[in-house]
Motif scaffolding. Structure first.
Motif, mmCIF file in Angstrom:
data_model
loop_
_atom_site.group_PDB
_atom_site.id
_atom_site.type_symbol
_atom_site.label_atom_id
_atom_site.label_comp_id
_atom_site.label_asym_id
_atom_site.label_seq_id
_atom_site.Cartn_x
_atom_site.Cartn_y
_atom_site.Cartn_z
ATOM 1 N N ILE A 97 0.319 -13.821 -4.995
ATOM 2 C CA ILE A 97 1.145 -12.635 -4.784
ATOM 3 C C ILE A 97 2.353 -13.036 -3.958
ATOM 4 C CG2 ILE A 97 1.254 -10.331 -3.748
ATOM 5 C CD1 ILE A 97 -1.741 -10.068 -4.230
ATOM 6 N N ILE A 98 3.541 -12.726 -4.470
ATOM 7 C CA ILE A 98 4.781 -13.022 -3.754
ATOM 8 C C ILE A 98 5.598 -11.741 -3.636
ATOM 9 C CG2 ILE A 98 6.928 -14.331 -3.730
ATOM 10 C CD1 ILE A 98 5.599 -16.476 -5.378
ATOM 11 N N GLY A 99 5.912 -11.356 -2.415
ATOM 12 C CA GLY A 99 6.745 -10.171 -2.217
ATOM 13 C C GLY A 99 6.472 -9.515 -0.878
ATOM 14 N N PRO A 100 7.430 -8.775 -0.362
ATOM 15 C CA PRO A 100 7.247 -8.083 0.924
ATOM 16 C C PRO A 100 6.256 -6.939 0.800
ATOM 17 C CG PRO A 100 9.282 -7.377 -0.116
ATOM 18 C CD PRO A 100 8.752 -8.492 -0.966
ATOM 19 N N THR A 101 5.598 -6.613 1.896
ATOM 20 C CA THR A 101 4.618 -5.530 1.909
ATOM 21 C C THR A 101 5.228 -4.282 2.538
ATOM 22 O OG1 THR A 101 2.869 -7.176 2.235
ATOM 23 C CG2 THR A 101 2.290 -4.886 2.625
ATOM 24 N N ASP A 102 5.032 -3.137 1.881
ATOM 25 C CA ASP A 102 5.454 -1.870 2.473
ATOM 26 C C ASP A 102 4.796 -1.708 3.840
ATOM 27 O OD1 ASP A 102 7.159 -1.076 0.504
ATOM 28 O OD2 ASP A 102 6.064 0.735 -0.043
ATOM 29 N N LYS A 103 5.561 -1.263 4.814
ATOM 30 C CA LYS A 103 5.045 -1.118 6.184
ATOM 31 C C LYS A 103 3.788 -0.257 6.220
ATOM 32 C CE LYS A 103 6.583 0.174 10.835
ATOM 33 N NZ LYS A 103 7.720 0.683 11.656
ATOM 34 N N ALA A 104 3.768 0.823 5.442
ATOM 35 C CA ALA A 104 2.635 1.749 5.468
ATOM 36 C C ALA A 104 1.365 1.132 4.898
ATOM 37 C CB ALA A 104 2.986 3.014 4.684
ATOM 38 N N ASP A 105 1.493 0.045 4.138
ATOM 39 C CA ASP A 105 0.334 -0.538 3.451
ATOM 40 C C ASP A 105 -0.077 -1.892 4.012
ATOM 41 O OD1 ASP A 105 0.217 1.618 1.626
ATOM 42 O OD2 ASP A 105 1.816 0.733 0.436
ATOM 43 N N LYS A 106 0.553 -2.325 5.110
ATOM 44 C CA LYS A 106 0.273 -3.660 5.632
ATOM 45 C C LYS A 106 -1.171 -3.824 6.102
ATOM 46 C CE LYS A 106 4.871 -5.285 6.905
ATOM 47 N NZ LYS A 106 5.769 -5.758 7.976
ATOM 48 N N THR A 107 -1.694 -2.814 6.772
ATOM 49 C CA THR A 107 -3.064 -2.921 7.287
ATOM 50 C C THR A 107 -4.068 -3.027 6.148
ATOM 51 O OG1 THR A 107 -2.480 -1.634 9.261
ATOM 52 C CG2 THR A 107 -4.821 -1.802 8.701
ATOM 53 N N LEU A 108 -3.907 -2.183 5.140
ATOM 54 C CA LEU A 108 -4.815 -2.225 3.996
ATOM 55 C C LEU A 108 -4.720 -3.565 3.278
ATOM 56 C CD1 LEU A 108 -6.793 -0.897 2.030
ATOM 57 C CD2 LEU A 108 -4.819 0.089 0.828
ATOM 58 N N ALA A 138 2.600 -2.712 -2.553
ATOM 59 C CA ALA A 138 2.449 -1.333 -2.088
ATOM 60 C C ALA A 138 1.457 -0.599 -2.980
ATOM 61 C CB ALA A 138 3.803 -0.614 -2.122
ATOM 62 N N LYS A 139 0.864 0.452 -2.423
ATOM 63 C CA LYS A 139 -0.052 1.275 -3.211
ATOM 64 C C LYS A 139 0.621 1.784 -4.475
ATOM 65 C CE LYS A 139 -3.017 3.181 0.465
ATOM 66 N NZ LYS A 139 -3.411 4.441 1.159
ATOM 67 N N ARG A 140 1.868 2.260 -4.327
ATOM 68 C CA ARG A 140 2.571 2.866 -5.449
ATOM 69 C C ARG A 140 2.814 1.868 -6.579
ATOM 70 N NH1 ARG A 140 8.030 1.436 -4.307
ATOM 71 N NH2 ARG A 140 8.235 0.686 -2.166
ATOM 72 N N TRP A 163 6.245 6.603 3.218
ATOM 73 C CA TRP A 163 7.009 7.020 4.397
ATOM 74 C C TRP A 163 7.566 8.432 4.241
ATOM 75 C CZ3 TRP A 163 12.028 8.534 3.761
ATOM 76 C CH2 TRP A 163 12.709 8.076 2.627
ATOM 77 N N ALA A 164 7.697 8.907 3.000
ATOM 78 C CA ALA A 164 8.313 10.215 2.770
ATOM 79 C C ALA A 164 7.302 11.344 2.609
ATOM 80 C CB ALA A 164 9.196 10.157 1.518
ATOM 81 N N VAL A 165 6.058 11.027 2.319
ATOM 82 C CA VAL A 165 5.095 12.081 1.985
ATOM 83 C C VAL A 165 3.925 12.178 2.957
ATOM 84 C CG1 VAL A 165 5.659 11.929 -0.469
ATOM 85 C CG2 VAL A 165 3.765 10.564 0.424
ATOM 86 N N LYS A 166 3.883 11.305 3.967
ATOM 87 C CA LYS A 166 2.761 11.299 4.900
ATOM 88 C C LYS A 166 3.173 11.835 6.274
ATOM 89 C CE LYS A 166 -0.280 9.340 2.144
ATOM 90 N NZ LYS A 166 -1.495 10.042 1.690
ATOM 91 N N GLY A 167 2.238 12.527 6.931
ATOM 92 C CA GLY A 167 2.428 12.962 8.311
ATOM 93 C C GLY A 167 3.610 13.892 8.494
#
Length: 394
Positions: A250-261, A224-226, A134-138
């Motif tokens: 896998i247990i845990g929330p997904t980063d919004k930016a990585d949900k589609t992937l 998340a990717k990171r 969210w901080a480094v894209k677009g």
């Protein structure tokens, strides 16, 4: 001593902070918490005073987005911290995360109470924010300008009287980069789980529905990717295509930016029948899940952020006597090698080789798991998670 603890979250699910508070209370201190209220329903704490700053989550997120170059977020916290100090007659302030240091110091000054400030670093923040999608894209990268935090780091550290870090290696890194820091003012507090709480969870014998007859790989935490989990999912598909049999939980929330992937992997024709995803589970169920797991995964991308400390999931795997398969992030590599509790990899081929080795060798898994539990108990016996208490004894 009246100690004020400040966190910019809702507090209820911040297990590191809650554990620290319990340890401080055991020392006889009275604790007050200042955190956010996002207009949800929250727990009550009979032995703890929790002060909540009511704000809409989207407004908070906007302030964070602008916080590198504008002072909206800093002023919000400064004003609330000033009132927090005065209303609760605080003797010390314990603030979590680098970006709150300046607001905390200004809040202390505005309160006119000359109390000490402890800065508790949960991560290498400049490296962390430069890895957030969210901080480094677009367009956001031009507003957030995350690279500026590399220059801000020294200034913000200098506001603190004491600093808490996750690992000895990160402490050494800070001492090498900032001459004004003193070794005796930096305390190491690793992300070890609350042992007493985990024992209570086991005694309550919580049950979970998940079960698999196949060897099960486990990842617990933010997706998340990171965090590296996206790196290894394609490798798992290759292993399944090659005829290897295993399941992944896998247990845990997904980063919004990585949900589609991530969703594309969940729906993959080969992986979908060998992967179970649970978006969230209370930590009280973790010991029950660990009893159903074969191998714990720690696939973090190797960078300055992940070199700064060992993620709590590694200690959780060690508690459950689960062998670990991990990347060579500095702090976690040091822990795994010293404890002989897992295997390490750098490349796809090494990951596949070591995973197949663990799946095929139950005796190796048992030995690594036992080593991990033994090392964790040694850390508790040596009070490795209690060094920071010396701050308030002084």
């Amino acid at each position: 001593m009246n100690i004020g603890v400040v966190v910019d979250n809702e507090f209820d699910h911040d297990h590191r902070v809650q554990k620290e508070i319990r340890l401080l209370q055991d020392e006889g201190h009275t604790i007050f918490v200042l955190c956010f209220d996002f207009k949800n329903t929250y727990k009550t704490y009979p032995d703890l005073t929790v002060n909540r700053v009511r704000i809409h989550r989207k407004l908070r997120d906007l302030f964070v987005l602008l916080s590198t170059n504008f002072k909206f977020y800093e002023r919000l916290w400064k004003n609330n911290i000033t009132q927090f100090i005065t209303n609760n007659n605080l003797d010390a302030l314990h603030v979590h995360d680098l970006y709150l240091a300046k607001a905390a110091k200004k809040g202390i000054q505005k309160s006119t109470r000359n109390i000490p400030l402890t800065l508790d670093l949960h991560e290498n923040y400049p490296a962390a924010i430069n890895s957030y999608e969210w901080a480094v894209k677009g367009w956001r990268k031009y507003v957030v300008q995350p690279q500026k935090w590399y220059k801000k780091e020294g200034e913000y550290l200098n506001y603190a009287d004491r600093v808490i870090v996750l690992s000895t290696s990160f402490k050494q890194n800070l001492l090498e980069r900032f001459a004004f820091l003193k070794s005796e003012s930096i305390y190491v507090h690793p992300n070890m789980p609350d042992f007493e709480s985990f024992q209570t969870f086991e005694k309550n014998d919580y049950d979970v529905e998940f079960d698999s007859k196949l060897p099960t790989l486990f990842y617990f935490g933010v997706v998340a990717k990171r965090r590296g989990i996206m790196d290894i999912l394609p490798w798992m598909i290759e292993l399944l295509e090659e005829g290897n049999q295993f399941h992944t939980l896998i247990i845990g929330p997904t980063d919004k930016a990585d949900k589609t992937l991530f969703q594309s992997y969940i729906d993959h024709p080969i992986l979908k029948d060998h992967l179970t995803y649970i978006p969230w589970a209370d930590v009280k169920y973790l010991p029950a899940y660990l009893k159903k797991i074969t191998i714990g995964l720690a696939p973090f991308q190797v960078n300055a952020q992940h070199d700064s400390g060992v993620a709590n999931k590694l200690f959780q795997y060690m508690y459950g006597e689960i062998p670990i398969l991990a990347t060579k992030c500095k702090a976690q590599q040091e822990l795994i090698e010293s404890a002989e509790c897992g295997l390490l990899y750098e490349t796809k081929e090494e990951f596949k080789t070591e995973l197949k080795r663990l799946i095929a060798n139950p005796n190796l898994r048992q030995k690594l798991g036992e080593n991990g539990k033994k090392k964790l108990l040694e850390l508790y016996e040596n009070r490795a998670d209690r060094e920071f208490l010396e701050i308030y004894r002084e």
